[in-house]
Design a protein around this motif. Structure first.
Motif, PDB file in Angstrom:
ATOM      1  N   GLU A 172       7.005   2.349  -1.434  1.00 54.16           N
ATOM      2  CA  GLU A 172       6.980   2.430  -2.887  1.00 54.16           C
ATOM      3  C   GLU A 172       6.129   1.302  -3.447  1.00 54.16           C
ATOM      4  O   GLU A 172       6.126   0.193  -2.907  1.00 54.16           O
ATOM      5  N   VAL A 173       5.399   1.600  -4.523  1.00 47.71           N
ATOM      6  CA  VAL A 173       4.513   0.628  -5.147  1.00 47.71           C
ATOM      7  C   VAL A 173       4.598   0.777  -6.666  1.00 47.71           C
ATOM      8  O   VAL A 173       4.744   1.892  -7.176  1.00 47.71           O
ATOM      9  N   CYS A 174       4.551  -0.343  -7.373  1.00 47.35           N
ATOM     10  CA  CYS A 174       4.551  -0.345  -8.839  1.00 47.35           C
ATOM     11  C   CYS A 174       3.119  -0.461  -9.348  1.00 47.35           C
ATOM     12  O   CYS A 174       2.346  -1.262  -8.842  1.00 47.35           O
ATOM     13  N   LEU A 175       2.794   0.339 -10.353  1.00 47.09           N
ATOM     14  CA  LEU A 175       1.479   0.260 -10.995  1.00 47.09           C
ATOM     15  C   LEU A 175       1.668   0.208 -12.501  1.00 47.09           C
ATOM     16  O   LEU A 175       2.574   0.836 -13.049  1.00 47.09           O
ATOM     17  N   ARG A 176       0.794  -0.500 -13.158  1.00 46.47           N
ATOM     18  CA  ARG A 176       0.746  -0.480 -14.625  1.00 46.47           C
ATOM     19  C   ARG A 176      -0.001   0.782 -15.053  1.00 46.47           C
ATOM     20  O   ARG A 176      -0.705   1.413 -14.270  1.00 46.47           O
ATOM     21  N   ARG A 177       0.137   1.142 -16.305  1.00 44.10           N
ATOM     22  CA  ARG A 177      -0.472   2.369 -16.832  1.00 44.10           C
ATOM     23  C   ARG A 177      -1.995   2.372 -16.647  1.00 44.10           C
ATOM     24  O   ARG A 177      -2.579   3.385 -16.288  1.00 44.10           O
ATOM     25  N   ALA A 178      -2.649   1.245 -16.885  1.00 46.88           N
ATOM     26  CA  ALA A 178      -4.113   1.177 -16.764  1.00 46.88           C
ATOM     27  C   ALA A 178      -4.559   1.484 -15.331  1.00 46.88           C
ATOM     28  O   ALA A 178      -5.580   2.139 -15.125  1.00 46.88           O
ATOM     29  N   GLN A 179      -3.800   1.028 -14.348  1.00 47.36           N
ATOM     30  CA  GLN A 179      -4.137   1.319 -12.951  1.00 47.36           C
ATOM     31  C   GLN A 179      -3.844   2.779 -12.618  1.00 47.36           C
ATOM     32  O   GLN A 179      -4.634   3.439 -11.941  1.00 47.36           O
ATOM     33  N   ALA A 180      -2.707   3.294 -13.092  1.00 49.35           N
ATOM     34  CA  ALA A 180      -2.321   4.674 -12.803  1.00 49.35           C
ATOM     35  C   ALA A 180      -3.283   5.677 -13.432  1.00 49.35           C
ATOM     36  O   ALA A 180      -3.471   6.773 -12.906  1.00 49.35           O
ATOM     37  N   GLN A 181      -3.915   5.324 -14.540  1.00 47.98           N
ATOM     38  CA  GLN A 181      -4.875   6.230 -15.168  1.00 47.98           C
ATOM     39  C   GLN A 181      -6.138   6.400 -14.331  1.00 47.98           C
ATOM     40  O   GLN A 181      -6.869   7.363 -14.514  1.00 47.98           O
ATOM     41  N   CYS A 182      -6.386   5.514 -13.410  1.00 48.13           N
ATOM     42  CA  CYS A 182      -7.559   5.617 -12.537  1.00 48.13           C
ATOM     43  C   CYS A 182      -7.359   6.618 -11.412  1.00 48.13           C
ATOM     44  O   CYS A 182      -8.327   7.052 -10.792  1.00 48.13           O
ATOM     45  N   VAL A 183      -6.113   6.995 -11.144  1.00 48.81           N
ATOM     46  CA  VAL A 183      -5.800   7.924 -10.060  1.00 48.81           C
ATOM     47  C   VAL A 183      -5.690   9.333 -10.635  1.00 48.81           C
ATOM     48  O   VAL A 183      -4.799   9.616 -11.431  1.00 48.81           O
ATOM     49  N   HIS A 184      -6.583  10.222 -10.232  1.00 49.01           N
ATOM     50  CA  HIS A 184      -6.562  11.606 -10.704  1.00 49.01           C
ATOM     51  C   HIS A 184      -5.800  12.459  -9.715  1.00 49.01           C
ATOM     52  O   HIS A 184      -6.013  12.361  -8.510  1.00 49.01           O
TER      53      HIS A 184
END
Length: 101
Positions: free
Chosen positions: A83-95
Motif C-alpha cells: 500500500e502507498v499513499c499519494l497526494r491528489r497532484a500525484q494521483a492525477q498523473c496516473v491514468h
C-alpha cells in the motif's frame, strides 16, 4: 481514433466501431474502486513520472483505492502487494481505465 464530445471512437479491424470514454486519473476514483493503469503523465516533471513508475504504477498494473484521509488527501492505494499513499497532484498523473467496485 478521434475525440468528439469526450468520447473516443476507433475501429476494431472488422468494421465495428468501438466507443470508449477517455482515460480517468487515479484521483477520480472512489474508495473501494479498482482500475488498471494505462499510463503515467506529468507535464514538465520527469522526476514525478520516474517515482510513480518506481512505486509500481506501470501500464497494466491493477490499483485499488483503499481509503481517503479525513480531509480527502492523501489517499491510500493498494498496488501490487503493498500500500502507498499519494497526494491528489500525484494521483492525477496516473491514468487508469476499467474502474469497477
Amino acid at each position: 481514433m478521434s475525440g468528439t464530445d469526450g468520447v473516443f471512437e476507433e475501429t476494431d479491424g472488422r468494421g465495428t466501431t468501438v466507443i470508449d470514454t477517455p482515460p480517468r486519473s487515479l484521483a477520480d476514483l472512489a474508495p473501494g474502486a479498482c482500475a488498471r493503469v494505462i499510463g503515467v503523465v506529468a507535464d514538465g516533471e520527469p522526476a514525478v513520472v520516474r517515482r510513480l513508475h518506481d512505486l509500481g504504477f506501470t501500464p497494466g498494473t491493477v490499483v485499488e483505492v483503499v481509503r481517503r484521509a479525513p480531509l480527502r488527501e492523501p489517499v491510500l492505494y493498494r498496488v501490487r502487494d503493498y500500500e502507498v499513499c499519494l497526494r491528489r497532484a500525484q494521483a492525477q498523473c496516473v491514468h487508469v481505465s476499467g474502474a469497477e467496485r
